[in-house]
Design a protein around this motif. Sequence first.
Motif, PDB file in Angstrom:
ATOM      1  N   ALA A 162       3.583 100.857  45.548  1.00 44.82           N
ATOM      2  CA  ALA A 162       3.822  99.443  45.861  1.00 44.82           C
ATOM      3  C   ALA A 162       5.316  99.198  46.065  1.00 44.82           C
ATOM      4  CB  ALA A 162       3.283  98.560  44.732  1.00 44.82           C
ATOM      5  N   PHE A 163       6.119  99.856  45.242  1.00 40.07           N
ATOM      6  CA  PHE A 163       7.577  99.728  45.343  1.00 40.07           C
ATOM      7  C   PHE A 163       8.065 100.279  46.687  1.00 40.07           C
ATOM      8  CE2 PHE A 163      11.964 101.024  44.348  1.00 40.07           C
ATOM      9  CZ  PHE A 163      12.444  99.905  43.681  1.00 40.07           C
ATOM     10  N   LEU A 164       7.542 101.457  47.068  1.00 33.74           N
ATOM     11  CA  LEU A 164       7.924 102.063  48.350  1.00 33.74           C
ATOM     12  C   LEU A 164       7.481 101.183  49.522  1.00 33.74           C
ATOM     13  CD1 LEU A 164       7.103 105.841  47.691  1.00 33.74           C
ATOM     14  CD2 LEU A 164       9.368 104.842  48.103  1.00 33.74           C
ATOM     15  N   LEU A 165       6.263 100.616  49.424  1.00 30.27           N
ATOM     16  CA  LEU A 165       5.780  99.740  50.499  1.00 30.27           C
ATOM     17  C   LEU A 165       6.712  98.537  50.653  1.00 30.27           C
ATOM     18  CD1 LEU A 165       1.901  99.704  49.841  1.00 30.27           C
ATOM     19  CD2 LEU A 165       3.091 100.765  51.788  1.00 30.27           C
ATOM     20  N   ALA A 166       7.098  97.945  49.525  1.00 38.70           N
ATOM     21  CA  ALA A 166       7.974  96.768  49.586  1.00 38.70           C
ATOM     22  C   ALA A 166       9.319  97.146  50.207  1.00 38.70           C
ATOM     23  CB  ALA A 166       8.185  96.194  48.185  1.00 38.70           C
ATOM     24  N   PHE A 167       9.809  98.338  49.866  1.00 35.65           N
ATOM     25  CA  PHE A 167      11.092  98.809  50.424  1.00 35.65           C
ATOM     26  C   PHE A 167      10.966  99.036  51.929  1.00 35.65           C
ATOM     27  CE2 PHE A 167      13.479 102.743  51.555  1.00 35.65           C
ATOM     28  CZ  PHE A 167      14.743 102.166  51.618  1.00 35.65           C
ATOM     29  N   ARG A 168       9.901  99.734  52.332  1.00 35.72           N
ATOM     30  CA  ARG A 168       9.761 100.078  53.760  1.00 35.72           C
ATOM     31  C   ARG A 168       9.474  98.856  54.615  1.00 35.72           C
ATOM     32  NH1 ARG A 168       5.691 104.773  52.120  1.00 35.72           N
ATOM     33  NH2 ARG A 168       7.171 106.432  51.624  1.00 35.72           N
ATOM     34  N   GLN A 169       8.785  97.877  54.026  1.00 35.62           N
ATOM     35  CA  GLN A 169       8.441  96.676  54.792  1.00 35.62           C
ATOM     36  C   GLN A 169       9.650  95.750  54.978  1.00 35.62           C
ATOM     37  OE1 GLN A 169       4.795  95.074  55.267  1.00 35.62           O
ATOM     38  NE2 GLN A 169       4.518  97.205  55.804  1.00 35.62           N
ATOM     39  N   GLU A 170      10.715  96.028  54.239  1.00 35.53           N
ATOM     40  CA  GLU A 170      11.923  95.196  54.297  1.00 35.53           C
ATOM     41  C   GLU A 170      11.591  93.714  54.144  1.00 35.53           C
ATOM     42  OE1 GLU A 170      14.296  96.176  57.707  1.00 35.53           O
ATOM     43  OE2 GLU A 170      14.060  98.326  57.399  1.00 35.53           O
ATOM     44  N   LEU A 171      10.738  93.421  53.175  1.00 36.35           N
ATOM     45  CA  LEU A 171      10.320  92.037  52.966  1.00 36.35           C
ATOM     46  C   LEU A 171      11.484  91.214  52.406  1.00 36.35           C
ATOM     47  CD1 LEU A 171       6.834  92.608  51.252  1.00 36.35           C
ATOM     48  CD2 LEU A 171       7.325  92.237  53.675  1.00 36.35           C
ATOM     49  N   PRO A 172      11.573  89.934  52.798  1.00 37.45           N
ATOM     50  CA  PRO A 172      12.612  89.075  52.217  1.00 37.45           C
ATOM     51  C   PRO A 172      12.175  88.588  50.827  1.00 37.45           C
ATOM     52  CG  PRO A 172      11.337  87.864  53.857  1.00 37.45           C
ATOM     53  CD  PRO A 172      10.755  89.248  53.809  1.00 37.45           C
ATOM     54  N   LEU A 173      12.421  89.407  49.816  1.00 38.95           N
ATOM     55  CA  LEU A 173      11.938  89.093  48.471  1.00 38.95           C
ATOM     56  C   LEU A 173      12.743  87.953  47.854  1.00 38.95           C
ATOM     57  CD1 LEU A 173      11.628  92.744  47.062  1.00 38.95           C
ATOM     58  CD2 LEU A 173       9.905  91.414  48.307  1.00 38.95           C
ATOM     59  N   GLU A 231      -1.247  93.050  46.977  1.00 39.31           N
ATOM     60  CA  GLU A 231      -1.417  91.599  47.147  1.00 39.31           C
ATOM     61  C   GLU A 231      -0.620  90.852  46.070  1.00 39.31           C
ATOM     62  OE1 GLU A 231      -5.531  90.373  47.282  1.00 39.31           O
ATOM     63  OE2 GLU A 231      -5.018  88.332  46.669  1.00 39.31           O
ATOM     64  N   VAL A 232      -0.716  91.336  44.838  1.00 33.20           N
ATOM     65  CA  VAL A 232      -0.012  90.675  43.741  1.00 33.20           C
ATOM     66  C   VAL A 232       1.501  90.815  43.902  1.00 33.20           C
ATOM     67  CG1 VAL A 232       0.459  90.842  41.256  1.00 33.20           C
ATOM     68  CG2 VAL A 232      -1.902  90.855  42.091  1.00 33.20           C
ATOM     69  N   VAL A 233       1.950  92.042  44.137  1.00 30.67           N
ATOM     70  CA  VAL A 233       3.402  92.293  44.203  1.00 30.67           C
ATOM     71  C   VAL A 233       4.024  91.536  45.374  1.00 30.67           C
ATOM     72  CG1 VAL A 233       5.145  94.072  44.617  1.00 30.67           C
ATOM     73  CG2 VAL A 233       3.278  94.510  43.007  1.00 30.67           C
ATOM     74  N   SER A 234       3.387  91.618  46.535  1.00 23.85           N
ATOM     75  CA  SER A 234       4.004  90.994  47.711  1.00 23.85           C
ATOM     76  C   SER A 234       3.943  89.464  47.606  1.00 23.85           C
ATOM     77  CB  SER A 234       3.335  91.488  49.005  1.00 23.85           C
ATOM     78  OG  SER A 234       1.955  91.262  48.971  1.00 23.85           O
ATOM     79  N   GLU A 235       2.782  88.930  47.172  1.00 29.33           N
ATOM     80  CA  GLU A 235       2.709  87.458  47.063  1.00 29.33           C
ATOM     81  C   GLU A 235       3.664  86.924  46.020  1.00 29.33           C
ATOM     82  OE1 GLU A 235      -0.794  85.050  46.640  1.00 29.33           O
ATOM     83  OE2 GLU A 235      -1.910  86.352  48.005  1.00 29.33           O
ATOM     84  N   PHE A 236       3.799  87.653  44.909  1.00 33.69           N
ATOM     85  CA  PHE A 236       4.601  87.125  43.816  1.00 33.69           C
ATOM     86  C   PHE A 236       6.098  87.196  44.107  1.00 33.69           C
ATOM     87  CE2 PHE A 236       6.110  86.908  39.336  1.00 33.69           C
ATOM     88  CZ  PHE A 236       5.548  85.689  39.052  1.00 33.69           C
ATOM     89  N   CYS A 237       6.476  88.146  44.947  1.00 31.86           N
ATOM     90  CA  CYS A 237       7.912  88.341  45.222  1.00 31.86           C
ATOM     91  C   CYS A 237       8.360  87.651  46.506  1.00 31.86           C
ATOM     92  CB  CYS A 237       8.236  89.830  45.280  1.00 31.86           C
ATOM     93  SG  CYS A 237       8.035  90.646  43.690  1.00 31.86           S
TER      94      CYS A 237
END
Length: 448
Positions: free
Chosen positions: A127-138, A441-447
């Motif tokens: 999940a951490f790697l996905l968030a990093f690769r997606q370059e999401l605006p956390l 879903e939890v990590v991306s929505e929450f951040c």
Amino acid sequence: MPEPINWPAAVDETVRNLARLIQIDTTNPPGNELPAILAIRELLVASGFPERDITIIEAGANRANLVARLRGSGAARPLLLTGHVDVVPAEREHWSHDPFGGEVAEGCIWGRGALDMKGTAAMYLEAFLLAFRQELPLKRDLILAAIADEEMGFDAGSKLLVDHYRDLIAAEYALNESGGTTVPMGGVRLYPIQVAEKGVCWLRMTAHGTAGHGSMPREDNAVGRLAQALGRLQRAAHLPVHVTPTVRTMLAALSAQLSFPARALVGLLGSPAVASLALGALHGQARSLFTALLTNSVSPTVLAAGSKTNVIPAQASADLDCRLLPGQTPENAMREILAITGPGITLEPLQTTEGAEFPTDTPLYHLLERATRRMDPSGLVVPLLSPGASDAAEYRRAGITVYGFAPGIMPPGFPILELAHGHDERLPLAALETGLPALWEVVSEFCL
Ligand SMILES: [Zn+2]
């Protein structure tokens, strides 16, 4: 606009990383977590994650912890994903696959830690790697922690971080082991989410008497006194019932799903006045479980007295593995035990930790419920009080609210409760396929 996630590839990567972690023997004692910690660092760096945002905290010979931080805007406080990488010992001769092989067979990945909790740690890493690769605006930092020494008292792991490296792990919330995984009960697919855990209160019970020659029997024989005290404890079956908020909520959710007579019984367990009677009507595993959930439990485990058959010793002792409900103190539990054993007995604490209980009326808990229901719409999500201790109570000292979340749908009949710490520990690939998107879903929505 981030690319849609290729879930089969993400699951494959998680399986590969998990196999690698299982193949590193981190049996605790002694732990030897350093190679697993370095493997996680290597996986992060190989994905392009900046080394400067990874901290390795050494914790004695061949032991270490890792903390990696993916930066957000700072509009909200961080979310911590924390997984311990040490495991309990495995007796190879009882396994049908190498406990340190990480083999994939019969739809599962096999090995010590597959469930507790390298499997979850590998999901958190993914999940951490996905968030990093997606370059999401956390809006908040996402922190990944790989932790040593959960299975042997936390000293080289979460306790060390909370006591000496608190800034690194400071977070509003953390996700940790035990939650969102199918547990079948009475025809219902339960999804307990850990929101509370019991504390440890290991005690030594000692009976005193007069020493003397074994040929001259004495009324005040310390061994006999100790045996009587233990006998009273055993006959009493359990200490007084206390219904904590978590267990009250859990029982209410459960009883709404059950039919008579299980429904009535579960209802009675929630009312302190009659819960003791209801416990007496249960048998086997259910009785053990509900006794653990409703009382400061006590199990005698170690006996010590005398050294010669013809000498009456002046004292005899028994070590008690006592576990405290959240909010209970060692003094409460000792008073409850002495009320049953009667006089002539002393109790001294050997080791104690507080329990922990976190609120369920928070945005993150509601999100965990929602994601779990979306994963399995006919499952029942309930808050869980864990009878065992985990890193959660340590993080609580740092003001972090901790929930157990290692989601996944287990295949029907999968004996999940027997496998953590048991033989043939394994994680079904189906649980990863269903659980990883729920975690994301939890990590991306929450951040976001
Ligand atoms: Zn664990």
